[in-house]
Every structure is written in structure tokens, then in C-alpha cells.
Design an enzyme around this catalytic site. Sequence first.
Site, mmCIF file in Angstrom:
data_model
loop_
_atom_site.group_PDB
_atom_site.id
_atom_site.type_symbol
_atom_site.label_atom_id
_atom_site.label_comp_id
_atom_site.label_asym_id
_atom_site.label_seq_id
_atom_site.Cartn_x
_atom_site.Cartn_y
_atom_site.Cartn_z
ATOM 1 C CB SER A 1 -0.468 4.052 4.281
ATOM 2 O OG SER A 1 -1.095 2.786 4.302
ATOM 3 C CB CYS A 2 1.496 -0.074 5.825
ATOM 4 S SG CYS A 2 0.816 -1.333 4.719
ATOM 5 N N GLY A 3 3.687 0.240 3.155
ATOM 6 C CA GLY A 3 4.749 -0.503 2.503
ATOM 7 C C GLY A 3 4.365 -1.953 2.313
ATOM 8 C CB THR B 1 -0.915 0.034 1.240
ATOM 9 O OG1 THR B 1 -0.119 0.323 2.393
ATOM 10 C CG2 THR B 1 -1.628 -1.298 1.435
#
Length: 287
Positions: free
Chosen positions: A114-116, A112
Site C-alpha cells: 500500500s505505501c511503498g 508494503t
Amino acid sequence: MGRVTERRRVIRVRGGHVSARPDTLVAEEPLEIRLNGKPLAITMRTPGDDFALAAGFLVSEGVLGAAEELQSIVYCAGATADGSNTYNVVDVKTAPGVVLPDITLERNVYTTSSCGLCGKASLDAVRTTARWPIDDTQGDSAPPVLLDPELLARLPDRLREAQRVFDRTGGLHAAALFTADGQLVDIREDVGRHNAVDKLVGRALREGNLPLSRSVLLVSGRASFELAQKAVMAGIPVLAAVSAPSSLAVDLAAETGLTLVGFLRGTSMNVYAGEHRLALGATASTG
């Protein structure tokens, strides 16, 4: 080719006054990374520097470590049913003789913005795949990297000044490489800060500049395990973030010798690991 920004209609409410107007937003599109023709990962990213992003991602996965190991990166033609090219699928071809690590090419990893990389393996994966130790001496003649805390404190302002798209959208993360004396080497932006780091590392790989053993990596936002891992895999000795690190990022930094700085704001900062690379002067109190 996708654009970095897009326009959308927005209703603005300001002090009770309502108006409609177009707004500039950061673009977010999927990028599928294939390795030697096999699907490997899909990441949500801001279009641009896609080849560098793919190369940097493969550095963090332990697949690539030198420019000569990379044969080609191309956009895949016929990526849709009608045969058109979306510029959202890239295929990375390694040079003949490059031995690939066991990264389970059939996993179709989804990352994602946002979180990798979701479900990332633990510290053991980095310990076994990192090509270079965090070694910033460059031989017996060069001293280790030693940073002036006042200089380090000025880097977020330099990062902010260099961000171009953020000024129009407010929605992009940035990652930048600096020399130990504060000179800006490169900066990349993306909707995901892990993608911005991959773009930096990928550009360094393609230019033959790995390992980045005399560099400081500065990221907007927090310092996750994913970002600490990418720094370690690129041989970067210092990772600084304007927000908090995660506990696993601190564990990784302590284990590998990475200097990890968080909450780098104004003249204040927290040093979580590798304090020997900062000229702190006074002895730290443990009280």
C-alpha cells in the site's frame, strides 16, 4: 511460479439472501530482492514481471540506469530449507565495474503493497541520486512535451480498458505509460501501485529505453511521494493520477520540474506543478 489470482470461498449476502461461492482474489506474495547476493529489500507484490519489478526498484534506488549495467536477474534456487524454489527471491547482478551508491545493503528494507518503501528518505535523496533532469526536449530540435487537457482526460478510460485482472478481482492497481499523443506504450498491474510502476520502469530499462523523457505516467489511485520519485528517477516528465497527490509529492514535483496532475476524472483535473506542459489556453485565476 505464483499466480496472479487465487480462488477463495466467500459468503455472499445480497438483499437478505445468503449464499456460499468461490471468489477470485488478487494474489499477494512477498518478493525478496537481493543485489549481488546480498539481501536488499522485501516487497509485497502480485507475482509476475518479477525481474522487471526488481530492475525498476533498483532504478528508483539509483543503482541502475542503463541496460548494460545489468548483468543478470535470476530466481534463487534453494530459497527454502528443503531446497525448493519458491520463485519469491530474486538476485540482481550488476555488470563488472558498476559503482554502487551508498544504499546500505544491510538495511533489509520492507515495503508494503500500500505505501511503498517505508521510512523513505526525503527530497535530498532524490536530488542527489537522479541521473537525468526532467528534460523532455531531446535536443535542440524537439519541442518540450505539450499535452492537450482533453486528451489527458481520456487516458484513465484507456487505462481501465486495458486492465485485465482488475475485471476479475477489483483488487489491483495499474500504471501505464503513454506517449504525448495518447498512445498506450505499456501497462502493468499489481496489488501495490509502486510495484506496477517499478515493473514499467524495469521493462524500459531492460529494453534500453531509459530515460522515458517523452512519456506520460498514469497511475490508478493517489500520487504519493514514492511514485513521484520513481517518475523523476526514470526521467518521466508527466505524472497523472486519478486521485489526490500527497504534499511531499507536490514539493518534489515543483523542485524537479515534474508535471503533476491529480483528480484526473472525467473532464476535470487539478494541476499541482509543471502546468507549462499543458495547453490550458486561459490564464489560471488565483482567486
